[in-house]
Design a protein around this motif. Structure first.
Motif, PDB file in Angstrom:
ATOM      1  N   ASP A  70      -7.228  -3.427 -11.210  1.00  0.00           N
ATOM      2  CA  ASP A  70      -8.643  -2.903 -11.694  1.00  0.00           C
ATOM      3  C   ASP A  70      -9.648  -3.027 -10.254  1.00  0.00           C
ATOM      4  OD1 ASP A  70     -11.130  -2.278 -12.430  1.00  0.00           O
ATOM      5  OD2 ASP A  70     -11.315  -4.160 -13.974  1.00  0.00           O
ATOM      6  N   LEU A  71      -9.753  -2.053  -9.566  1.00  0.00           N
ATOM      7  CA  LEU A  71     -10.519  -1.909  -8.445  1.00  0.00           C
ATOM      8  C   LEU A  71     -12.038  -2.041  -8.502  1.00  0.00           C
ATOM      9  CD1 LEU A  71      -8.471   0.812  -6.555  1.00  0.00           C
ATOM     10  CD2 LEU A  71      -8.155  -1.727  -6.329  1.00  0.00           C
ATOM     11  N   ASP A  72     -12.680  -1.584  -9.639  1.00  0.00           N
ATOM     12  CA  ASP A  72     -14.143  -1.351  -9.675  1.00  0.00           C
ATOM     13  C   ASP A  72     -14.505  -2.438 -10.941  1.00  0.00           C
ATOM     14  OD1 ASP A  72     -13.026  -0.108 -11.777  1.00  0.00           O
ATOM     15  OD2 ASP A  72     -13.933   1.752 -11.409  1.00  0.00           O
ATOM     16  N   GLY A  73     -13.638  -3.273 -11.612  1.00  0.00           N
ATOM     17  CA  GLY A  73     -14.235  -4.085 -12.511  1.00  0.00           C
ATOM     18  C   GLY A  73     -14.565  -3.582 -13.747  1.00  0.00           C
ATOM     19  N   ASP A  74     -14.128  -2.371 -13.989  1.00  0.00           N
ATOM     20  CA  ASP A  74     -14.479  -1.753 -15.459  1.00  0.00           C
ATOM     21  C   ASP A  74     -13.311  -2.002 -16.432  1.00  0.00           C
ATOM     22  OD1 ASP A  74     -11.979  -0.368 -14.719  1.00  0.00           O
ATOM     23  OD2 ASP A  74     -13.078   1.646 -14.795  1.00  0.00           O
ATOM     24  N   GLY A  75     -12.401  -2.810 -16.361  1.00  0.00           N
ATOM     25  CA  GLY A  75     -11.516  -3.165 -17.273  1.00  0.00           C
ATOM     26  C   GLY A  75     -10.227  -2.319 -17.459  1.00  0.00           C
ATOM     27  N   ASN A  76     -10.201  -1.248 -16.690  1.00  0.00           N
ATOM     28  CA  ASN A  76      -9.220  -0.521 -16.482  1.00  0.00           C
ATOM     29  C   ASN A  76      -8.429  -0.290 -15.072  1.00  0.00           C
ATOM     30  OD1 ASN A  76      -9.315   0.460 -19.338  1.00  0.00           O
ATOM     31  ND2 ASN A  76     -11.358   1.746 -18.432  1.00  0.00           N
ATOM     32  N   ASP A  77      -7.364  -0.217 -14.813  1.00  0.00           N
ATOM     33  CA  ASP A  77      -6.535  -0.117 -13.816  1.00  0.00           C
ATOM     34  C   ASP A  77      -6.817   0.950 -13.166  1.00  0.00           C
ATOM     35  OD1 ASP A  77      -5.438  -2.639 -13.856  1.00  0.00           O
ATOM     36  OD2 ASP A  77      -3.555  -1.995 -14.597  1.00  0.00           O
ATOM     37  N   GLU A  78      -6.990   1.188 -11.818  1.00  0.00           N
ATOM     38  CA  GLU A  78      -6.811   2.020 -10.929  1.00  0.00           C
ATOM     39  C   GLU A  78      -5.759   1.922 -10.008  1.00  0.00           C
ATOM     40  OE1 GLU A  78     -10.601   1.778 -12.611  1.00  0.00           O
ATOM     41  OE2 GLU A  78      -9.985   0.605 -10.946  1.00  0.00           O
ATOM     42  N   ALA A  79      -5.397   2.861  -8.887  1.00  0.00           N
ATOM     43  CA  ALA A  79      -4.139   2.549  -8.086  1.00  0.00           C
ATOM     44  C   ALA A  79      -4.511   3.029  -6.546  1.00  0.00           C
ATOM     45  CB  ALA A  79      -3.060   3.478  -8.832  1.00  0.00           C
ATOM     46  N   LEU A  80      -4.039   2.317  -5.872  1.00  0.00           N
ATOM     47  CA  LEU A  80      -3.939   2.737  -4.229  1.00  0.00           C
ATOM     48  C   LEU A  80      -2.778   3.205  -3.951  1.00  0.00           C
ATOM     49  CD1 LEU A  80      -5.701  -0.201  -2.719  1.00  0.00           C
ATOM     50  CD2 LEU A  80      -6.744   1.841  -3.320  1.00  0.00           C
ATOM     51  N   VAL A  81      -2.416   4.469  -3.333  1.00  0.00           N
ATOM     52  CA  VAL A  81      -1.068   4.972  -2.701  1.00  0.00           C
ATOM     53  C   VAL A  81      -1.375   5.091  -1.387  1.00  0.00           C
ATOM     54  CG1 VAL A  81       0.496   6.747  -2.931  1.00  0.00           C
ATOM     55  CG2 VAL A  81      -0.976   5.967  -5.028  1.00  0.00           C
ATOM     56  N   PHE A  82      -0.237   4.334  -0.685  1.00  0.00           N
ATOM     57  CA  PHE A  82      -0.303   4.584   0.667  1.00  0.00           C
ATOM     58  C   PHE A  82       0.634   5.623   1.168  1.00  0.00           C
ATOM     59  CE2 PHE A  82      -0.917  -0.066  -0.410  1.00  0.00           C
ATOM     60  CZ  PHE A  82      -2.513  -0.096   0.104  1.00  0.00           C
ATOM     61  N   TYR A  83       0.489   6.513   2.118  1.00  0.00           N
ATOM     62  CA  TYR A  83       1.561   7.534   2.531  1.00  0.00           C
ATOM     63  C   TYR A  83       1.127   8.052   4.138  1.00  0.00           C
ATOM     64  CZ  TYR A  83      -1.769  11.220   1.706  1.00  0.00           C
ATOM     65  OH  TYR A  83      -2.954  11.953   1.418  1.00  0.00           O
ATOM     66  N   THR A  84       2.096   8.733   4.417  1.00  0.00           N
ATOM     67  CA  THR A  84       1.755   9.429   5.903  1.00  0.00           C
ATOM     68  C   THR A  84       2.210  10.887   5.702  1.00  0.00           C
ATOM     69  OG1 THR A  84       4.063   8.646   6.779  1.00  0.00           O
ATOM     70  CG2 THR A  84       2.033   7.299   7.382  1.00  0.00           C
ATOM     71  N   ALA A  85       1.701  11.689   6.489  1.00  0.00           N
ATOM     72  CA  ALA A  85       2.383  13.082   6.423  1.00  0.00           C
ATOM     73  C   ALA A  85       3.603  13.023   6.959  1.00  0.00           C
ATOM     74  CB  ALA A  85       1.584  13.901   7.210  1.00  0.00           C
ATOM     75  N   SER A  86       4.411  13.950   6.599  1.00  0.00           N
ATOM     76  CA  SER A  86       5.929  13.924   7.112  1.00  0.00           C
ATOM     77  C   SER A  86       6.202  15.253   7.901  1.00  0.00           C
ATOM     78  CB  SER A  86       6.926  14.013   5.773  1.00  0.00           C
ATOM     79  OG  SER A  86       6.770  13.087   5.110  1.00  0.00           O
ATOM     80  N   SER A  87       5.169  15.916   8.383  1.00  0.00           N
ATOM     81  CA  SER A  87       5.417  17.098   9.215  1.00  0.00           C
ATOM     82  C   SER A  87       5.608  16.732  10.588  1.00  0.00           C
ATOM     83  CB  SER A  87       4.152  17.896   9.185  1.00  0.00           C
ATOM     84  OG  SER A  87       3.007  17.368   9.869  1.00  0.00           O
ATOM     85  N   ALA A  88       6.122  17.587  11.350  1.00  0.00           N
ATOM     86  CA  ALA A  88       6.561  17.110  12.573  1.00  0.00           C
ATOM     87  C   ALA A  88       5.180  17.015  13.509  1.00  0.00           C
ATOM     88  CB  ALA A  88       7.431  18.415  13.308  1.00  0.00           C
ATOM     89  N   THR A  89       4.389  17.645  13.267  1.00  0.00           N
ATOM     90  CA  THR A  89       3.093  17.475  14.131  1.00  0.00           C
ATOM     91  C   THR A  89       2.305  16.092  13.775  1.00  0.00           C
ATOM     92  OG1 THR A  89       2.640  19.943  14.082  1.00  0.00           O
ATOM     93  CG2 THR A  89       0.739  18.543  14.469  1.00  0.00           C
ATOM     94  N   ALA A  90       2.607  15.838  12.391  1.00  0.00           N
ATOM     95  CA  ALA A  90       1.860  14.540  12.149  1.00  0.00           C
ATOM     96  C   ALA A  90       2.543  13.372  12.875  1.00  0.00           C
ATOM     97  CB  ALA A  90       1.575  14.436  10.900  1.00  0.00           C
TER      98      ALA A  90
END
Length: 436
Positions: A70-90
């Motif tokens: 629960d990121l904002d204290g509203d009683g419901n869960d939110e989610a953080l997702v971590f990622y990186t771009a897989s492109s050759a340029t990135a």
């Protein structure tokens, strides 16, 4: 393993499935994900496409690319997702990891709410601290700079992930250093041989107190840190550092109001008295809440050199004396992870012999007239063995004191019961502490 990966690749080409990117490292090391996480992963693909690689925190309590809370204290869960771009340029440009926030709709489906670029190319650690209706999300990012990571503290409000603090660190922990009931963020910053300690404190999640100070000594590395009572109701952070000569010393820092105080800055002797060889770390070995600092002496009959047996004397801080006092003397087996507290009536009258093959410790009545320690009157032995071997030792006259999942700790009395220095069974069990 190479054959397995080639089989996977062949199967993918034959099935004609949709194109997606992955790495061999991710195939080998990425943890399995739950149905909830799988739904989040699909929501991520729907939002940004499939040319992404999930980023997994490298340390700390959160090791998943998905942090659901629960990121904002509203009683419901939110989610953080971590990622990186897989492109050759990135990949070539070392693009920073991205942090996406997802929330559920009334049907229970995840939808992207906000996204922000992180401060580094990987996720080092994630700490989530809740203050009732307010939550801090602390994210440490790995960078290309040696021994330097970036930290951001975020607040998620009104659908926006807003940074409230940015800084850098060499090592970061979450700890309740002042025993207030809420963890503080502690940042260690190392530059050359200089180390500073910073504390970010909030009691309500709305206002922050930041304090920082340099440690007194030159530091080669930080070896250990532990929180506990310094004296009375005053908590402190005990930091074991290795100096340039390879010795361990303990710096003690604590909060006085909004100021971070270091004991050794008041009296340098409070630092140098803690000097000892490596391996002996500060801890609350007896579980009384007070952190003790180990210092080394020699058991009677030993002189400096190889093959010595150390008596470990534990120091605790006395407010009345404004300094450290010796709380107890012990035998401490680093290899067998136990501490045996020596009763006061043994002071100057007992020494120890260690069997180098089995690790068994035998306490003997010290006799200056004896030719060797082996010739002195033996009192009792203590040994640590595999739990599978307990019955063998019980059959040989040993008594079980305690055991863990894998190890058992036993003793055997070697002197007659009328020997004044022989301990009772209760004394033996009460004075044996297992270090976990």
């Amino acid at each position: 393993m190479k054959r397995i990966i080639l089989c996977i690749l062949a199967c993918l080409m034959l099935t004609g499935c949709e194109a997606f990117t992955f790495s061999v490292d991710e195939l080998l090391t990425a943890p399995s994900i739950s149905d909830e996480q799988a739904a989040l992963k699909q929501a991520l693909y729907d939002n940004v496409g499939q040319s992404v690689t999930l980023a997994y925190p490298q340390s700390g309590d959160y090791r998943s690319a998905f942090v659901i809370t629960d990121l904002d204290g509203d009683g419901n869960d939110e989610a953080l997702v971590f990622y990186t771009a897989s492109s050759a340029t990135a990949s070539a440009t070392g693009e920073n990891v991205r942090v996406a926030v997802f929330d559920k709709d009334s049907d229970g489906d995840w939808h992207a709410m906000y996204e922000v670029a992180g401060g580094g190319s990987s996720v080092d650690t994630v700490i989530v601290t809740s203050y009732g209706e307010v939550t801090d999300i602390v994210i440490g990012y790995g960078t290309s700079v040696h021994d330097e990571s970036v930290v951001s503290i975020y607040r998620y409000e009104n659908g926006i992930l807003r940074s409230t603090y940015d800084g850098w660190y060499t090592e970061m922990i979450s700890a309740d250093i002042d025993l207030c009931g809420t963890d503080e963020i502690v940042l260690f910053k190392k530059s050359g041989t200089s180390v500073s300690v910073g504390v970010i404190k909030s009691s309500d999640g709305l206002s922050y107190v930041t304090a920082e100070r340099m440690l007194t000594t030159s530091v080669s590395s930080i070896s250990n840190y532990v929180c506990g009572i310094l004296y009375g109701e005053t908590g402190a952070l005990f930091i074991d550092v290795t100096d340039e000569d390879g010795y361990l010393l303990t710096e003690v820092v604590y909060l006085v109001g909004d100021t971070l105080t270091c004991l050794s800055s008041q009296d340098s002797e409070l630092l140098w008295i803690t000097e000892r060889t490596g391996g002996y770390l500060s801890m609350d070995y007896d579980g009384d809440g007070v952190v003790e600092i180990p210092t080394l002496g020699l058991f009677s009959g030993y002189s400096s050199g190889s093959g010595v047996e150390y008596m470990v004397n534990w120091l605790s801080y006395s407010e009345e004396e404004s300094g450290f006092t010796e709380e107890s003397s012990t035998y401490y087996s680093l290899s067998d992870t136990y501490v045996f507290k020596l009763p006061s009536r043994w002071t100057n009258f007992v020494s120890v012999i260690r069997d180098s093959d089995t690790g068994e410790i035998t306490f003997v009545e010290y006799d200056r007239t004896a030719d060797s320690l082996e010739d002195m009157t033996k009192l009792l032995s203590i040994i640590s063995v595999s739990s599978r071997s307990v019955e063998t030792y019980l059959d040989d006259g040993y008594t079980l004191v305690t055991e863990t999942d894998s190890m058992a700790y036993l003793y055997k009395k070697l002197a007659s019961e009328d020997e004044p220095l022989l301990l009772t069974s209760d004394e033996i069990s009460d004075n044996l502490y297992i270090i976990e």
